[in-house]
Design an enzyme around this catalytic site. Structure first.
Site, PDB file in Angstrom:
ATOM      1  N   SER A   4       1.116  -1.438  -0.120  1.00 17.31           N
ATOM      2  CA  SER A   4      -0.217   0.103  -0.124  1.00 17.31           C
ATOM      3  C   SER A   4       0.907   1.066  -0.083  1.00 17.31           C
ATOM      4  CB  SER A   4      -0.994  -0.202   1.172  1.00 17.31           C
ATOM      5  OG  SER A   4      -1.949   0.975   1.126  1.00 17.31           O
ATOM      6  N   HIS A  38      -2.551  -1.257  -3.320  1.00 11.69           N
ATOM      7  CA  HIS A  38      -3.779  -0.450  -2.983  1.00 11.69           C
ATOM      8  C   HIS A  38      -3.777   0.631  -4.029  1.00 11.69           C
ATOM      9  CE1 HIS A  38      -4.508  -1.993   1.324  1.00 11.69           C
ATOM     10  NE2 HIS A  38      -4.784  -2.940   0.243  1.00 11.69           N
ATOM     11  N   ASP A  75      -4.265  -4.791   6.160  1.00 13.74           N
ATOM     12  CA  ASP A  75      -4.624  -5.678   4.993  1.00 13.74           C
ATOM     13  C   ASP A  75      -3.231  -6.504   4.658  1.00 13.74           C
ATOM     14  OD1 ASP A  75      -5.889  -7.018   2.979  1.00 13.74           O
ATOM     15  OD2 ASP A  75      -5.363  -5.319   1.297  1.00 13.74           O
TER      16      ASP A  75
END
Length: 197
Positions: free
Chosen positions: A11, A38, A131
């Site tokens: 991310s 992401h 995540d």
């Protein structure tokens, strides 16, 4: 251990890590690599094009049901979860967000653990939420290898730190070390096996 594939998730700060890891992989690298980063929902493929400029391997945004081929990098498109099917194809899904994200790292990693079991390597990179932690647990439980970027060198340490703290990580490596480790593993996995004839 002979591995079949590598899955990578990142991310915030993950792109910078990928810009270090992917160029380390040679043109004859023998494993497929599936990447979830992401992305902003408006990304129109620019992430995949950016990775292609950094990589000696071909980088594609896969289509639904695309067959996974060795030596290719598959970058999940914005707004779609990317999953691995047991028949060696990619599935794209618009199911609800997981950890506020679509694509979600957990979704990719958990599907890869189901499809490839102990023959998958999962790498978690820099990021600002957790995540990937459950996905790393799934890969580790299946017997696969789990690697986290060293939080000390990550643009954002939250994501790798969460996986480490959860006991889901076998190896903690710096960005350059991850590239070297994947080359070592990938080239070993690609060695021809003795003929059974």
């Amino acid at each position: 251990m002979s591995y079949k594939a590598i899955v990578i998730g990142g991310s915030a700060g993950g792109v910078e890590a990928l810009e270090t890891i992917l160029p380390a992989l040679p043109e004859n690298f023998g494993l497929p690599i599936l990447v979830v980063q992401h992305l902003h929902p408006s990304d129109d493929g620019s992430f995949a094009r950016h990775l292609a400029r950094a990589s000696r391997l071909p980088v594609v945004e896969p289509c639904d049901k695309e067959r996974i081929e060795p030596g290719r990098v598959y970058a999940a498109p914005a707004n779609y979860h990317m999953l691995v099917e047991r028949d060696g194809t990619i599935s794209l899904s618009v199911d609800k967000r997981v950890n506020w994200s679509r694509p979600s790292i957990d979704v990719l990693f958990e599907s890869a653990a189901r499809a490839w079991r102990e023959a998958v390597i999962a790498v978690i990179l820099s990021g600002a939420n957790a995540d990937g932690t459950e996905g790393m647990r799934a890969v580790k439980s299946a017997g696969g290898l789990t690697i986290a970027q060293d939080p000390a060198g990550a643009g954002n340490p939250v994501m790798p730190r969460a996986a480490i703290d959860a006991g889901a990580v076998a190896e903690v490596l710096g960005m350059e070390e991850i590239g070297r480790r994947l080359v070592e593993i990938g080239m070993r996995s690609a060695e021809p096996k003795p003929s059974m004839e």
